[in-house]
Design a protein around this motif. Structure first.
Motif, PDB file in Angstrom:
ATOM      1  N   THR A  75      87.009  10.573  10.728  1.00  0.00           N
ATOM      2  CA  THR A  75      87.489   9.642   9.711  1.00  0.00           C
ATOM      3  C   THR A  75      86.342   8.755   9.262  1.00  0.00           C
ATOM      4  O   THR A  75      85.417   8.471  10.035  1.00  0.00           O
ATOM      5  CB  THR A  75      88.646   8.777  10.263  1.00  0.00           C
ATOM      6  N   LEU A  76      86.391   8.330   8.005  1.00  0.00           N
ATOM      7  CA  LEU A  76      85.352   7.459   7.455  1.00  0.00           C
ATOM      8  C   LEU A  76      85.627   6.006   7.810  1.00  0.00           C
ATOM      9  O   LEU A  76      86.762   5.532   7.706  1.00  0.00           O
ATOM     10  CB  LEU A  76      85.295   7.593   5.935  1.00  0.00           C
ATOM     11  N   ARG A  77      84.564   5.303   8.213  1.00  0.00           N
ATOM     12  CA  ARG A  77      84.608   3.854   8.409  1.00  0.00           C
ATOM     13  C   ARG A  77      83.420   3.266   7.652  1.00  0.00           C
ATOM     14  O   ARG A  77      82.308   3.262   8.147  1.00  0.00           O
ATOM     15  CB  ARG A  77      84.533   3.472   9.881  1.00  0.00           C
ATOM     16  N   GLY A  78      83.679   2.839   6.429  1.00  0.00           N
ATOM     17  CA  GLY A  78      82.572   2.407   5.578  1.00  0.00           C
ATOM     18  C   GLY A  78      81.811   3.622   5.088  1.00  0.00           C
ATOM     19  O   GLY A  78      82.353   4.456   4.364  1.00  0.00           O
ATOM     20  N   VAL A  79      80.545   3.752   5.495  1.00  0.00           N
ATOM     21  CA  VAL A  79      79.764   4.935   5.129  1.00  0.00           C
ATOM     22  C   VAL A  79      79.526   5.845   6.331  1.00  0.00           C
ATOM     23  O   VAL A  79      78.873   6.879   6.199  1.00  0.00           O
ATOM     24  CB  VAL A  79      78.401   4.535   4.507  1.00  0.00           C
ATOM     25  N   ASP A  80      80.041   5.472   7.490  1.00  0.00           N
ATOM     26  CA  ASP A  80      79.870   6.270   8.701  1.00  0.00           C
ATOM     27  C   ASP A  80      81.145   7.037   9.011  1.00  0.00           C
ATOM     28  O   ASP A  80      82.255   6.583   8.705  1.00  0.00           O
ATOM     29  CB  ASP A  80      79.505   5.378   9.896  1.00  0.00           C
TER      30      ASP A  80
ATOM     31  N   GLU B 159      78.865  15.498   7.995  1.00  0.00           N
ATOM     32  CA  GLU B 159      77.770  16.352   8.461  1.00  0.00           C
ATOM     33  C   GLU B 159      76.931  15.624   9.517  1.00  0.00           C
ATOM     34  O   GLU B 159      76.591  16.199  10.559  1.00  0.00           O
ATOM     35  CB  GLU B 159      76.875  16.758   7.294  1.00  0.00           C
ATOM     36  N   VAL B 160      76.580  14.382   9.223  1.00  0.00           N
ATOM     37  CA  VAL B 160      75.769  13.604  10.160  1.00  0.00           C
ATOM     38  C   VAL B 160      76.522  13.408  11.475  1.00  0.00           C
ATOM     39  O   VAL B 160      75.941  13.518  12.568  1.00  0.00           O
ATOM     40  CB  VAL B 160      75.384  12.245   9.546  1.00  0.00           C
ATOM     41  N   CYS B 161      77.813  13.138  11.383  1.00  0.00           N
ATOM     42  CA  CYS B 161      78.632  12.966  12.591  1.00  0.00           C
ATOM     43  C   CYS B 161      78.640  14.250  13.413  1.00  0.00           C
ATOM     44  O   CYS B 161      78.502  14.216  14.644  1.00  0.00           O
ATOM     45  CB  CYS B 161      80.047  12.571  12.197  1.00  0.00           C
ATOM     46  N   ALA B 162      78.798  15.406  12.749  1.00  0.00           N
ATOM     47  CA  ALA B 162      78.818  16.687  13.464  1.00  0.00           C
ATOM     48  C   ALA B 162      77.499  16.943  14.173  1.00  0.00           C
ATOM     49  O   ALA B 162      77.471  17.372  15.332  1.00  0.00           O
ATOM     50  CB  ALA B 162      79.126  17.821  12.479  1.00  0.00           C
TER      51      ALA B 162
ATOM     52  N   GLU C 277      62.529  12.329   2.363  1.00  0.00           N
ATOM     53  CA  GLU C 277      63.654  13.061   2.933  1.00  0.00           C
ATOM     54  C   GLU C 277      64.630  12.134   3.658  1.00  0.00           C
ATOM     55  O   GLU C 277      65.849  12.272   3.542  1.00  0.00           O
ATOM     56  CB  GLU C 277      63.145  14.148   3.888  1.00  0.00           C
ATOM     57  N   GLN C 278      64.105  11.181   4.435  1.00  0.00           N
ATOM     58  CA  GLN C 278      64.972  10.260   5.156  1.00  0.00           C
ATOM     59  C   GLN C 278      65.758   9.373   4.200  1.00  0.00           C
ATOM     60  O   GLN C 278      66.956   9.137   4.388  1.00  0.00           O
ATOM     61  CB  GLN C 278      64.144   9.402   6.120  1.00  0.00           C
ATOM     62  N   GLU C 279      65.081   8.897   3.156  1.00  0.00           N
ATOM     63  CA  GLU C 279      65.758   8.052   2.172  1.00  0.00           C
ATOM     64  C   GLU C 279      66.816   8.827   1.411  1.00  0.00           C
ATOM     65  O   GLU C 279      67.881   8.281   1.079  1.00  0.00           O
ATOM     66  CB  GLU C 279      64.736   7.456   1.207  1.00  0.00           C
ATOM     67  N   ARG C 280      66.561  10.099   1.129  1.00  0.00           N
ATOM     68  CA  ARG C 280      67.558  10.915   0.425  1.00  0.00           C
ATOM     69  C   ARG C 280      68.833  11.021   1.242  1.00  0.00           C
ATOM     70  O   ARG C 280      69.941  10.903   0.707  1.00  0.00           O
ATOM     71  CB  ARG C 280      66.993  12.315   0.148  1.00  0.00           C
ATOM     72  N   LEU C 281      68.689  11.266   2.533  1.00  0.00           N
ATOM     73  CA  LEU C 281      69.866  11.400   3.394  1.00  0.00           C
ATOM     74  C   LEU C 281      70.615  10.077   3.490  1.00  0.00           C
ATOM     75  O   LEU C 281      71.855  10.041   3.379  1.00  0.00           O
ATOM     76  CB  LEU C 281      69.440  11.877   4.782  1.00  0.00           C
ATOM     77  N   GLU C 282      69.889   8.967   3.684  1.00  0.00           N
ATOM     78  CA  GLU C 282      70.531   7.652   3.783  1.00  0.00           C
ATOM     79  C   GLU C 282      71.309   7.318   2.512  1.00  0.00           C
ATOM     80  O   GLU C 282      72.464   6.883   2.565  1.00  0.00           O
ATOM     81  CB  GLU C 282      69.475   6.567   4.027  1.00  0.00           C
ATOM     82  N   THR C 283      70.660   7.521   1.372  1.00  0.00           N
ATOM     83  CA  THR C 283      71.285   7.152   0.107  1.00  0.00           C
ATOM     84  C   THR C 283      72.423   8.093  -0.248  1.00  0.00           C
ATOM     85  O   THR C 283      73.471   7.658  -0.724  1.00  0.00           O
ATOM     86  CB  THR C 283      70.230   7.149  -1.013  1.00  0.00           C
ATOM     87  N   ALA C 284      72.226   9.385  -0.024  1.00  0.00           N
ATOM     88  CA  ALA C 284      73.271  10.352  -0.347  1.00  0.00           C
ATOM     89  C   ALA C 284      74.520  10.116   0.485  1.00  0.00           C
ATOM     90  O   ALA C 284      75.642  10.352   0.011  1.00  0.00           O
ATOM     91  CB  ALA C 284      72.744  11.772  -0.130  1.00  0.00           C
ATOM     92  N   ARG C 285      74.369   9.653   1.722  1.00  0.00           N
ATOM     93  CA  ARG C 285      75.540   9.347   2.556  1.00  0.00           C
ATOM     94  C   ARG C 285      76.401   8.275   1.908  1.00  0.00           C
ATOM     95  O   ARG C 285      77.633   8.349   1.936  1.00  0.00           O
ATOM     96  CB  ARG C 285      75.094   8.874   3.937  1.00  0.00           C
ATOM     97  N   VAL C 286      75.771   7.259   1.330  1.00  0.00           N
ATOM     98  CA  VAL C 286      76.522   6.184   0.693  1.00  0.00           C
ATOM     99  C   VAL C 286      77.287   6.733  -0.513  1.00  0.00           C
ATOM    100  O   VAL C 286      78.483   6.450  -0.695  1.00  0.00           O
ATOM    101  CB  VAL C 286      75.579   5.052   0.255  1.00  0.00           C
TER     102      VAL C 286
END
Length: 499
Positions: free
Chosen positions: A11-16, A127-130, A233-242
């Motif tokens: 389940t989503l909690r904010g962006v996590d 995906e990040v959670c998995a 690459e790290q910034e892409r993942l952080e921003t895309a998650r939001v």
């Protein structure tokens, strides 16, 4: 028909995304279908979607008592992404689909009434959670809001009926888009303003523009993305998650384009800072690793603007609700624009201002001194000449400005690589060794001390001025911050009050 099965959902909690165990039990008792574990309305409605999808896919819906428990029970579950794990749990518990294919998998997806699988907001967070849990992930094969993440295997399924075979496809994934941006060559004149934007882009500094209507403030701000460096690459993942959690398109972010958010001044506090039920990212989080442009900032509610102070300092925002605290990233460049007074013509050499002194003070006071103190660069923008407007195109281009930005960043990286300790963040007022870390020369330090005393600068203002001067020195490829660099930083930091 009796049986039990446990699957992994989230389940989503904010962006996590937080892992949720989907436990299904089919046993004797009054026929029914119950979902427990603090589900919201969307999760409760899964019962009807699951019933219809199971029957439409050629399976048999058990006529016994079905209980679905979403653990932990103290965590509120939101969204329609539990449709697929609930349906698969029922089918696996009733021995209609093989269980082995579901082991060590995170399952996310919404079901249509005919059994087709859809994606849901927050797929990238899932995906990040998995990956963090050591699982693979099952989602819709038509999903366009997922991206390749090292260490994670994705399995795509088009319909619920496809689980009979246990054969999976590869999700379509996000499609990269070309980078298209407006060019500064289209803006005639404004050489000083363009220089300020180049400094802001090189050092990720906030910038405030003050000027009359039609002077070009919005045109200058809209072209800032054309000179920013691409997301790594790290910034892409952080921003895309939001963006994924907000249900917005992640394709530009995956392509490396930095966000540029331009909310209207009627935006609510929750819309700007984040909030709602369930908690959703606001504009400050959607601008993470990019630009937040507040046009006509004086028209924004004062209380809403003051909420920007914490994310500007910390690079994140924490929203506290009854069910807990939600922390979301919010590291952005603030670009603001405002008229100097209600009529807009205070200080204009050609059009007289019609506002009273009280109206002017009230209008300019809406922004608030604490927020202005956190904006590194402050400039006046006036109307350009007729020739600059009609012959725009021959001026300095975004490509030239972008080259200077990249050169400054490369020099900064080289300079920092020679230091044993990383340079402190320029906005930190706890940096006791500010002068040494930023290699401020003696003449520049003397200029800084005298100017700070004359203008009664706060500690934060001093630190931010040094940060701007350090960026200017990097653009000049100078290892030391010289007096000229400090003087230019003060010129951009301290605009004369127009009254």
């Amino acid at each position: 028909m009796k049986g039990n099965c446990t699957l992994n959902g989230a389940t989503l909690r904010g962006v996590d995304a937080q892992l949720v165990r989907v436990e299904v039990s089919i046993g004797p008792g009054m026929p029914g279908f119950a979902i427990v574990g603090m589900p919201d309305t969307a999760v409760q409605e899964a019962r009807e979607r699951v019933r219809s999808a199971v029957k439409a896919s050629g399976y048999q819906m058990p006529g016994d008592k079905i209980v679905v428990s979403l653990a932990p029970g103290s965590l509120k579950k939101t969204g329609s992404g539990f449709d697929l794990p609930i349906a698969l749990g029922i089918l696996a518990a009733s021995k209609q689909v093989p269980v082995d294919a579901l082991k060590n998998k995170l399952v996310v997806g919404e079901l249509s009434l005919d059994g087709r699988i859809r994606d849901v907001p927050g797929m990238l967070s899932f995906e990040v959670c998995a990956r963090e849990c050591g699982f693979d992930m099952i989602c819709s094969s038509e999903c366009t809001s997922v991206m390749e993440i090292p260490g994670l295997s994705l399995y795509g399924v088009e319909r619920l009926s496809d689980f009979r075979t246990g054969l999976f496809d590869v999700p379509r994934g996000v499609q990269r888009v070309p980078r298209i941006a407006k060019d500064y060559s289209e803006v005639g004149g404004h050489e000083i303003a363009k220089r300020a934007f180049q400094i802001a882009a090189a050092g990720e500094h906030g910038l405030m523009m003050m000027g009359p209507p039609g002077s070009g403030k919005t045109m200058l701000a809209e072209r800032l993305p054309s000179i920013l460096s691409a997301l790594d690459e790290q910034e892409r993942l952080e921003t895309a998650r939001v963006y994924s959690a907000a249900g917005e398109d992640i394709a530009p972010t995956v392509a490396g384009i930095r966000p540029f958010r331009h909310p209207h001044h009627s935006v609510s506090t929750a819309g700007l800072l984040g909030g709602g039920s369930p908690v959703r990212p606001g504009e400050v989080s959607l601008a993470h690793n990019g630009v937040l442009f507040l046009d006509e900032i004086s028209q924004f509610p004062r209380a809403t603007l003051q909420g920007l102070r914490q994310p500007m300092e910390d690079g994140k925002i924490t929203i506290v609700r009854a069910e807990g605290a939600f922390t979301m990233p919010a590291d952005f460049m603030l670009i603001a624009a405002s008229n100097p007074c209600p009529c807009g013509y205070l200080g204009d050499p050609e059009i007289a201002c019609r506002c009273s002194q009280a109206d002017i003070l009230t209008y300019q006071g809406r922004i608030g001194g604490p927020l202005l103190d956190r904006i590194d660069l402050q400039i006046d923008v006036w109307r350009t000449s007729f020739d600059n407007v009609v012959h725009a195109g021959s001026d300095i281009s975004s490509a030239e400005l972008h080259e200077g930005v990249l050169r400054a960043r490369e020099f900064r990286d080289w300079r920092l690589s020679r230091l044993s300790v990383k340079e402190p963040v320029s906005s930190s007022i706890e940096a006791a060794d500010l002068i040494e870390r930023n290699a401020v020369a003696h003449d520049a330090e003397r200029f800084l001390r005298e100017s700070a005393k004359v203008h009664s600068l706060s500690g934060r203002s001093i630190v931010r001025t040094v940060g701007v001067a350090r960026t200017i020195a990097d653009m000049a490829e100078s290892q030391e911050v010289l007096e000229d660099h400090m003087a230019e930083a003060f010129g951009f930091r301290l605009r004369e009050a127009t009254q």
